[in-house]
Enzyme design. Structure first.
Site, PDB file in Angstrom:
ATOM      1  N   ASP A  38     -23.386  24.042  11.804  1.00 12.18           N
ATOM      2  CA  ASP A  38     -24.069  24.310  10.522  1.00 12.18           C
ATOM      3  C   ASP A  38     -24.625  25.731  10.453  1.00 12.18           C
ATOM      4  O   ASP A  38     -25.265  26.097   9.470  1.00 12.18           O
ATOM      5  CB  ASP A  38     -25.189  23.290  10.295  1.00 12.18           C
ATOM      6  N   GLN A  97     -43.521  45.766   3.741  1.00 12.98           N
ATOM      7  CA  GLN A  97     -44.656  45.148   3.032  1.00 12.98           C
ATOM      8  C   GLN A  97     -45.770  44.975   4.062  1.00 12.98           C
ATOM      9  O   GLN A  97     -45.825  43.982   4.787  1.00 12.98           O
ATOM     10  CB  GLN A  97     -44.236  43.803   2.440  1.00 12.98           C
ATOM     11  N   LYS A 192     -43.409  61.141  -4.254  1.00 15.44           N
ATOM     12  CA  LYS A 192     -42.450  60.117  -4.701  1.00 15.44           C
ATOM     13  C   LYS A 192     -43.199  58.960  -5.346  1.00 15.44           C
ATOM     14  O   LYS A 192     -44.258  58.569  -4.889  1.00 15.44           O
ATOM     15  CB  LYS A 192     -41.685  59.636  -3.469  1.00 15.44           C
ATOM     16  N   ARG A 194     -42.633  54.953  -6.253  1.00  8.55           N
ATOM     17  CA  ARG A 194     -41.722  53.821  -6.108  1.00  8.55           C
ATOM     18  C   ARG A 194     -41.717  53.043  -7.418  1.00  8.55           C
ATOM     19  O   ARG A 194     -42.758  52.593  -7.888  1.00  8.55           O
ATOM     20  CB  ARG A 194     -42.174  52.932  -4.937  1.00  8.55           C
ATOM     21  N   THR A 223     -31.396  52.541   1.139  1.00  5.95           N
ATOM     22  CA  THR A 223     -30.422  52.840   0.076  1.00  5.95           C
ATOM     23  C   THR A 223     -30.083  54.333   0.027  1.00  5.95           C
ATOM     24  O   THR A 223     -29.163  54.731  -0.676  1.00  5.95           O
ATOM     25  CB  THR A 223     -31.000  52.469  -1.306  1.00  5.95           C
TER      26      THR A 223
END
Ligand code: R5P
Length: 311
Positions: A38, A97, A192, A194, A223
């Site tokens: 599984d 986070q 910057k 976000r 990214t």
């Protein structure tokens, strides 16, 4: 030392683990890692680790199975009566986070710290944690290594002139300043904003970069939005050659295409996360952190100073 020290690799970055084993001149401990039908992970430590000083090498980049495997390996070693278990985490995932900056969001970096501790780790050896305060999320000892000596050694060989180190966000200023000091260069900052979890927008370049060769320094390239937008803004401000250096090549989505199409001349990363497809973007240079991690493991095992590695 050799018969008390055990080095175990998960499946996330076995190539790095093999290089660390080579540095330490010990074989990797035998483990059976397979899957139930599984998809669940099955683990068995295939050697005696009773009373041993065990180091488990497993970066916890996506998918979460890498983290799960680390937790199961720690649990298996703990139940097999290892004397001490060090989780060697060259890339600590879910680190971004690290505070509750909006309502109803988790602090994932703390949750992962809890999981690793509850699984039975005695200590953690990390490389370039996204934020230094993540060390405090653990109630066990954490050694957070800096990749700077490895990056600097390579960068110093490049013939750069009038160098400015650029932090692509305010969070990287402290590390950027230390880096700039070692290169005897200036520091500039990209302001910057976000706009979403995976999207950002450059507001301003703070500092004079006109005519400078630039090293944009970050901890992660995911990214590649942050670094390529910063490069574009710096080019507009008159920067000359632009090199990017980051410890962790997460390279998600179309990061490689973005880097290829950007004005960045070279992208220097480490092998904290495996990057197996250099052909897709010839700009990427991968530096080996196995001697740094291997030496830190040796010093933890023998009780020597780790900070001396960074003087
Ligand atoms: C952000 O705080 C980090 O230091 C990096 O700048 C960020 O994770 C890079 O992400 P991306 O490559 O997706 O812009």
């Amino acid at each position: 030392m050799k018969n008390r020290l055990k080095l175990i690799s998960g499946t996330a970055n076995p190539k790095l683990a093999r290089k660390i084993a080579k540095y330490l001149d010990i074989p990797l401990c035998k483990v059976d890692i397979s899957r139930f039908s599984d998809g669940e992970i099955s683990i068995r430590i295939a050697e005696n680790v009773r009373e041993k000083d065990v180091f488990i090498v497993q970066p916890t980049f996506s998918p979460a199975e890498n983290l799960m495997e680390l937790l199961l390996l720690i649990d298996a070693c703990s139940r097999a009566s290892a004397r001490r278990i060090t989780a060697v985490i060259p890339y600590y995932g879910y680190a971004r986070q690290d505070r509750k900056d909006r309502p109803r969001v988790p602090i994932s970096a703390k949750l992962i710290a809890n999981l690793i501790t509850v699984a039975g780790a005695s200590r953690v050896l990390a490389l370039e944690l996204h934020a230094a305060q993540i060390q405090g999320f653990f109630d066990i000892q954490v050694d957070n290594l800096f990749a700077a000596p490895v990056l600097l050694k390579y960068i110093k060989k490049r013939k750069l002139k009038n160098v400015t180190v650029v932090s692509p966000d305010v969070g990287g200023i402290k590390i950027g300043r230390a880096f700039a000091k070692r290169l005897n260069s200036n520091l500039a900052i990209v302001d910057k904003r976000r706009t979403a979890a995976d999207a950002s927008e450059v507001m301003n370049v703070i500092g004079d970069v006109k005519g400078s060769d630039i090293i944009i320094l970050d901890d992660i390239i995911s990214t590649a939005g942050t670094i390529t937008q910063a490069a574009e803004a710096l080019r507009k401000e008159g920067a000359k050659r632009i090199i990017a250096a980051a410890t962790h090549p997460v390279f998600s989505g179309n990061a490689l295409e973005r880097l290829k199409d950007s004005c960045i001349e070279e992208v220097i990363v480490t092998n904290s996360i495996p990057f197996e497809d250099p052909g897709r973007c010839k700009k990427v240079k991968v530096l080996d952190v196995s001697p740094l991690l291997g030496e830190a493991i040796r010093r933890i095992h023998t009780g020597e100073s780790i900070s001396k590695l960074f003087i």
